[in-house]
Enzyme design. Structure first.
Site, PDB file in Angstrom:
ATOM      1  N   HIS A  55       0.858  -1.193   0.000  1.00 58.72           N
ATOM      2  CA  HIS A  55       0.000   0.000   0.000  1.00 58.72           C
ATOM      3  C   HIS A  55       0.888   1.235   0.000  1.00 58.72           C
ATOM      4  CE1 HIS A  55       0.763  -0.682   4.284  1.00 58.72           C
ATOM      5  NE2 HIS A  55       0.242   0.485   4.606  1.00 58.72           N
ATOM      6  N   HIS A  57       1.365   3.831   2.085  1.00 55.77           N
ATOM      7  CA  HIS A  57       1.830   4.569   3.269  1.00 55.77           C
ATOM      8  C   HIS A  57       3.351   4.734   3.260  1.00 55.77           C
ATOM      9  CE1 HIS A  57      -1.991   3.871   5.884  1.00 55.77           C
ATOM     10  NE2 HIS A  57      -2.080   4.947   5.122  1.00 55.77           N
ATOM     11  N   ASP A  59       5.670   4.553   5.388  1.00 54.43           N
ATOM     12  CA  ASP A  59       6.566   3.564   6.010  1.00 54.43           C
ATOM     13  C   ASP A  59       6.620   2.248   5.224  1.00 54.43           C
ATOM     14  OD1 ASP A  59       3.821   3.320   7.014  1.00 54.43           O
ATOM     15  OD2 ASP A  59       4.595   1.764   8.348  1.00 54.43           O
ATOM     16  N   HIS A  60       6.024   2.225   4.023  1.00 54.21           N
ATOM     17  CA  HIS A  60       6.103   1.033   3.164  1.00 54.21           C
ATOM     18  C   HIS A  60       6.715   1.341   1.798  1.00 54.21           C
ATOM     19  CE1 HIS A  60       3.666  -1.476   5.944  1.00 54.21           C
ATOM     20  NE2 HIS A  60       3.374  -0.256   6.388  1.00 54.21           N
ATOM     21  N   HIS A 114      -7.564  -1.054   5.447  1.00 52.24           N
ATOM     22  CA  HIS A 114      -6.497  -0.188   5.992  1.00 52.24           C
ATOM     23  C   HIS A 114      -6.341   1.011   5.052  1.00 52.24           C
ATOM     24  CE1 HIS A 114      -2.831   0.947   8.036  1.00 52.24           C
ATOM     25  NE2 HIS A 114      -2.121   0.848   6.930  1.00 52.24           N
ATOM     26  N   ASP A 131      -0.152  -4.085   5.988  1.00 47.51           N
ATOM     27  CA  ASP A 131      -0.841  -3.665   7.211  1.00 47.51           C
ATOM     28  C   ASP A 131      -2.303  -4.114   7.229  1.00 47.51           C
ATOM     29  OD1 ASP A 131       1.534  -2.471   7.836  1.00 47.51           O
ATOM     30  OD2 ASP A 131       0.806  -0.408   7.705  1.00 47.51           O
ATOM     31  N   HIS A 170       4.395  -5.178  10.348  1.00 47.31           N
ATOM     32  CA  HIS A 170       4.920  -4.568  11.580  1.00 47.31           C
ATOM     33  C   HIS A 170       5.038  -5.598  12.694  1.00 47.31           C
ATOM     34  CE1 HIS A 170       4.546  -0.187  10.613  1.00 47.31           C
ATOM     35  NE2 HIS A 170       3.594  -0.617   9.791  1.00 47.31           N
TER      36      HIS A 170
HETATM   37 FE    FE Z   1       2.638   0.517   8.185  1.00 46.12          FE
HETATM   38 ZN    ZN Z   2      -0.020   1.387   6.608  1.00 42.19          ZN
END
Ligand code: FE
Ligand code: ZN
Length: 258
Positions: A55, A57, A59-60, A114, A131, A170
């Protein structure tokens, strides 16, 4: 054969390096950072040809730009609806598309909840859930409804074979298991897994992957038909409508406040 290397990134993120052992071509799932990924690529002597983003985001996808600059042949996969949100995306997945690198061929599940473009990548008996599904938990609902997330977890991911290994985004497992126990304290499997994971974590190891069979036994978001979970939810919201999707919605709200 495909080999999987777990690469811890940032605070508690996981990137995964997938190596096609025959061709030594590799794909990276969710490169939060470029440097640890480049180190692993060098260390394993592989040729990085694909990024698989679950996805959009930060942090990905944060490593996408630097990796693309250093490996210009990279194909960068994401859902078609994430166009404009995944940096440097080149492949726009839609129903029925396959995901290839080296001689490996995989598929994807579209898992809104998400985020609206969230996907799970599936290679044989191995899936990368980002996530959407965590061990004993699920992602927060940023762009989807509880009903969508219920379907993503229980019908889509839940439709894979029991022995499927699930690699998640995570290291939240300990906290997730504590929440799971709070709504199903009589589930000995949750208690046993919490003991095992606490030990694992205190020796610096990670809890990824899990299996679908294990999630069916310990993940409250896949256990919305459990009598004990019904009783817990009902004690918190008397007069609660006990449809599975309503149980799911309430569990997600309780987890947000846990
Ligand atoms: Fe994440
Ligand atoms: Zn995420």
């Amino acid at each position: 054969m495909m080999k999987i290397v777990t690469i811890p990134c940032l605070q508690d993120n996981f990137a995964y390096l997938l190596i096609c052992e025959k061709t030594q071509h590799a794909a990276i799932v969710d490169p939060s950072e470029a440097i640890p990924v480049q180190k692993a690529v060098q260390q394993h002597g592989v040729r990085l040809t694909a990024i698989l983003n679950t996805h959009h985001h930060w942090d990905h996808v944060n490593g996408n730009q630097v990796l693309k600059a250093n490996f210009p042949e990279l194909k960068i996969f994401g859902h078609e609806s994430d166009r404009g949100r995944i940096p440097e995306q080149t492949e726009f997945l839609k129903n029925g598309d396959s995901v290839r690198f080296g001689e490996q061929s995989g598929t994807f599940l579209h898992n809104p909840g998400h985020t609206s473009g969230a996907v799970t990548y599936v290679f044989g008996k191995t899936a990368f859930t980002g996530d959407t599904l965590f061990a004993a938990g699920c992602g927060r609902l940023f762009e989807g409804t509880p009903a969508q997330m219920y379907d993503s977890l229980n019908l889509q991911i839940g439709g894979l074979p029991d022995e499927t290994e699930l690699y998640f985004g995570h290291e939240y497992t300990e906290a997730n298991l504590r929440f799971a126990l709070s709504v199903e304290s009589g589930n000995a499997e949750i208690q046993n897994k919490l003991t095992a994971v606490t030990e694992l974590r205190s020796s610096g190891k990670f809890s990824t992957p899990t299996t679908l069979a294990e999630e069916r036994r310990t993940n409250p978001f896949m256990r919305c038909s459990s009598a004990e979970i019904h009783a817990s939810v009902k004690s918190k919201e008397p007069g609660h409508n006990l449809s599975e999707k309503e149980i799911f919605r309430t569990l997600r709200e309780l987890k947000n406040k846990f």
